[in-house]
Structures are given as C-alpha cells and as structure tokens.
Design a protein around this motif. Structure first.
Motif, PDB file in Angstrom:
ATOM      1  N   GLU A 160      10.345   3.532  13.468  1.00 39.80           N
ATOM      2  CA  GLU A 160       9.893   1.574  13.174  1.00 39.80           C
ATOM      3  C   GLU A 160      10.191   1.198  12.480  1.00 39.80           C
ATOM      4  O   GLU A 160       9.514  -0.880  12.738  1.00 39.80           O
ATOM      5  CB  GLU A 160       7.765   2.024  13.206  1.00 39.80           C
TER       6      GLU A 160
ATOM      7  N   ASP B 191       4.591  11.277   2.975  1.00 37.78           N
ATOM      8  CA  ASP B 191       4.683   9.910   3.589  1.00 37.78           C
ATOM      9  C   ASP B 191       3.277   9.680   3.614  1.00 37.78           C
ATOM     10  O   ASP B 191       2.753   8.595   2.838  1.00 37.78           O
ATOM     11  CB  ASP B 191       5.769   9.799   3.877  1.00 37.78           C
ATOM     12  N   ARG B 192       2.215   9.761   4.122  1.00 40.79           N
ATOM     13  CA  ARG B 192       1.052   9.725   4.804  1.00 40.79           C
ATOM     14  C   ARG B 192      -0.194  11.431   4.711  1.00 40.79           C
ATOM     15  O   ARG B 192       0.691  12.520   4.624  1.00 40.79           O
ATOM     16  CB  ARG B 192       1.790   9.793   6.398  1.00 40.79           C
TER      17      ARG B 192
ATOM     18  N   ARG C 218      -4.747   0.955   2.784  1.00 36.77           N
ATOM     19  CA  ARG C 218      -4.049  -0.075   1.924  1.00 36.77           C
ATOM     20  C   ARG C 218      -5.609  -1.153   2.703  1.00 36.77           C
ATOM     21  O   ARG C 218      -5.700  -2.950   2.034  1.00 36.77           O
ATOM     22  CB  ARG C 218      -2.938  -1.066   2.646  1.00 36.77           C
TER      23      ARG C 218
ATOM     24  N   ASN D  83       2.557  -3.971   5.975  1.00 34.40           N
ATOM     25  CA  ASN D  83       4.680  -3.363   5.935  1.00 34.40           C
ATOM     26  C   ASN D  83       5.714  -4.846   5.416  1.00 34.40           C
ATOM     27  O   ASN D  83       4.558  -5.543   6.710  1.00 34.40           O
ATOM     28  CB  ASN D  83       4.312  -1.646   6.496  1.00 34.40           C
TER      29      ASN D  83
ATOM     30  N   ASP E  18       5.821  -2.505   0.648  1.00 35.45           N
ATOM     31  CA  ASP E  18       7.340  -1.834   1.195  1.00 35.45           C
ATOM     32  C   ASP E  18       8.151  -2.438   0.273  1.00 35.45           C
ATOM     33  O   ASP E  18       9.181  -0.913  -0.822  1.00 35.45           O
ATOM     34  CB  ASP E  18       7.585  -2.055   2.807  1.00 35.45           C
TER      35      ASP E  18
HETATM   36  C1  GZL Z   1       3.206   4.317   4.026  1.00 33.12           C
HETATM   37  C2  GZL Z   1       4.439   4.355   5.471  1.00 33.12           C
HETATM   38  C3  GZL Z   1       3.799   2.826   5.990  1.00 33.12           C
HETATM   39  C4  GZL Z   1       5.556   2.048   6.053  1.00 33.12           C
HETATM   40  C5  GZL Z   1       6.337   1.622   7.055  1.00 33.12           C
HETATM   41  O1  GZL Z   1       3.969   5.565   3.273  1.00 33.12           O
HETATM   42  O2  GZL Z   1       3.932   5.928   6.335  1.00 33.12           O
HETATM   43  O3  GZL Z   1       5.372   3.144   7.669  1.00 33.12           O
HETATM   44  O4  GZL Z   1       4.605   0.883   4.734  1.00 33.12           O
HETATM   45  C6  GZL Z   1       6.247   2.122   7.935  1.00 33.12           C
HETATM   46  O5  GZL Z   1       6.824   0.661   6.682  1.00 33.12           O
HETATM   47  O6  GZL Z   1       6.363   1.684   9.465  1.00 33.12           O
END
Ligand code: GZL
Length: 330
Positions: A51, A128-129, A186, A236, A264
């Motif tokens: 994305e 990442d998440r 965020r 982002n 970002d």
């Molecule tokens: C952050 C990541 C987010 C970014 C976006 O860790 O998961 O997803 O900030 C991305 O750019 O789409």
C-alpha cells in the motif's frame, strides 16, 4: 486478485494440503549415517500488502535479509486482506516451517490461527504491527516501532510550532487503516501530547487507509467542508503526499497555509520537508529484515529473545539542518 496471483496461491495451498495430508511436511535430508542433515531454516512470512513506499521497502528488507542469512523464505503478500494473511499462515503451518513472521494488518482476529500455529509447535514473530490478544503465548515477540511514541513526537512538535497565545488551532487528522496498530497508536500518542492545551482542536479525523490515492480523496472532501484548517496530522507519508496534491489543487500552500506533520520518513516526504511543503517528519524504520532474521534464528536455536524489539525512530523538523538527513532508501 490477478489470475497469476490466484494460480500461485492455489498451487501453494494444494502443495501445503498434500504435505499435511501425507503427514510428512518437510522431511529432513538424510545423511550417510542416517541422521538428518542440518536443515536450512524455513521462515514463513505473511506480508499485509503493498500500500505504500514504506511497505515496499519493508518487503525488500525482509527478502534481502533472508537471502543474506541463508534462510529459505516462504513469502505471501495479502493484498490488504486479513483473510489472505490467515490463509498464508495456515499454509506455513501445513508446510511445518520453522518460524512464522507476519505484519498483522489489524489488531484483532488472530487468536484462532495463532492457536493452530502454537499447537503445531511453530513460534510466531509479529513484525511491524502488534495485535490484541488475551493469550500472550500466541506469539514470541514483536519487532517494529512504538507507535504511541511516534504520536507523542508529532504532538510535541505541534506544541513547539504554536507558541503560547490564545489562538485556536484547528487540526485535521488523516487516520491510517482502521483497526491497525500504527493508526491507533499514532492517534493515541498525538492526543496524549496535546490534551492539556485547550487551543488544539481536532476538527476532523478521516481514514485514508495509509494510501496516497485515498489520502488525496479524503483531503479533497475535507477542504470542501472546512475553510479554517491550521494543521494536518497524517499517519503516513503516502496519505500526506496525496493530501498535498489536494491542497495544491485547491490553491492552498502546504507547509505554509496548513502546517503538515507526517510519519514514515519516505524520501519524497523528506524532499517536501526541504522544500517547505511539510513541517515535520517523524521517522518509522521499515528496514526490519535483518532483525527479523537474526531473531528467528535465535528462536529456532532455543535462545531467549526480548518480548518487544523496538526500532529507533528519529524526527526531522523545519528547524533542523536538513542536509544532515541521510538518503532514505524508500
Ligand atoms: C508502520 C506501518 C505503516 C506505515 C505505512 O509500522 O505498519 O503501514 O506507517 C504502512 O506507510 O502502510
């Protein structure tokens, strides 16, 4: 989903299903003395989509790091659909990979498939998440940014940008993917940072799904409805860059008429910071590949690893020496 992608996924799932039905999964290569040879480690990675430039860089980092670490990578990209990530994880379980890593697109809905991974004895790394779960044993560790801190950093910049006076400051928030950890964190951190200053009003919060096209679409509509916006806080850079296009089409000078804070640290956003079109860029490091592979190896060897392995995120503002910012790589 393209035919090529559907065909690939179908083949992948049939193979995994056949392996699981045959009860064999991966057979270690035999050596002359009948013992299993050292097997090359297999890691299953379920990426959420493509994305943003951030995500593309994240994917490249994972693939490159696996190659450099000598790890066999099974990589699936979910095209922004949780059900595709769940299918990919199930195929990794059927194939009996050594470790599963994935970037959960949203925080909820993972307990069932992660319970299946746990039952199969396959450790899971969140990358990442993060996720919401009552069963902390469903994953071994999280590797990525601290999103609440990123929001706090953005709010702290805002307080510095608007010195103490009585003027109300109207804020528009472009929210990331609904239900996603980075968007929720965020948002929470930003609100925490500004909650004690009554001048700051968030007059509108709308999701752009972390995508440039949807960020532009959302901002275009917001600009038609509000004519007293002082600040854009965007979760982002992709959405921010779309919003800047919308501002310019509406005759608004980004970074001047509307202060812009973004997260970002893509090269295009840093270039806009240098051009005065953005006022603050909070970094979020996408290059998680080496840490993921190093951690996966440690887990496979039975070593203890930290529960949370946080990236170090910098902040770049209009007040900094912007020539000091290293090339971003994404
Ligand atoms: C952050 C990541 C987010 C970014 C976006 O860790 O998961 O997803 O900030 C991305 O750019 O789409």
């Amino acid at each position: 989903m393209s035919f090529r992608s559907l065909k690939k996924k179908t083949v992948m799932l049939i193979c995994a299903l056949m392996l699981s039905l045959a009860g064999c999964g991966r057979e270690p290569a035999a050596t002359g003395n009948g013992n299993a040879a050292d097997e090359t480690m297999v890691l299953g990675f379920a990426q959420l989509g493509a994305e943003s430039s951030w995500r593309t860089c994240n994917t490249e980092s994972v693939i490159k790091a696996a190659q450099e670490a000598g790890i066999n990578l099974m990589f699936e990209e979910a095209e922004q659909k949780q059900e595709n990530q769940i299918k990919a994880i199930r195929s990794f379980i059927a194939y009996q990979v050594d470790v599963i890593a994935f970037a959960p697109i949203v925080k909820t809905g993972w307990d069932n498939v992660l319970s299946e991974a746990k039952a199969a004895g396959i450790p899971v790394i969140l990358t990442d998440r993060t996720i919401d779960t009552d069963d902390e044993s469903l994953y071994t560790c999280y590797i990525g940014s601290d999103f609440i801190t990123e929001g706090l950093m953005a709010g702290d910049f805002l307080k510095k940008k608007f010195p103490q006076d009585n003027k109300t400051v109207n804020i528009v928030e472009l929210f990331g993917t609904v239900g996603a950890a980075p968007a929720l964190g965020r948002s929470e951190g930003f609100r925490e940072a500004i909650k004690d200053d009554s001048r700051f009003h968030i007059i509108c919060s709308q999701s752009g799904d972390f995508m440039r096209s949807k960020g532009k679409e959302a901002m275009t509509g917001i600009l038609k409805y509000y004519d007293d916006i002082d600040v854009l806080y965007s979760h982002n850079d992709s959405m921010t860059l779309g919003a800047i296009e919308a501002m310019e089409e509406a005759g608004i000078s980004p970074g001047e008429d509307i202060v812009i804070i973004t997260i970002d640290g893509e090269q295009e956003a840093v270039d806009a910071l240098k051009a005065g079109e953005i006022n603050c860029v909070v970094e979020c490091d996408p290059m998680l590949g080496p840490t993921i592979m190093d951690t996966a190896k440690k887990i496979k060897e039975g070593e203890q690893v930290p529960r949370n392995i946080y990236s170090k995120d910098n902040i770049y503002t209009e007040w900094d020496d912007l020539n000091e910012i290293p090339p971003r790589g994404y």
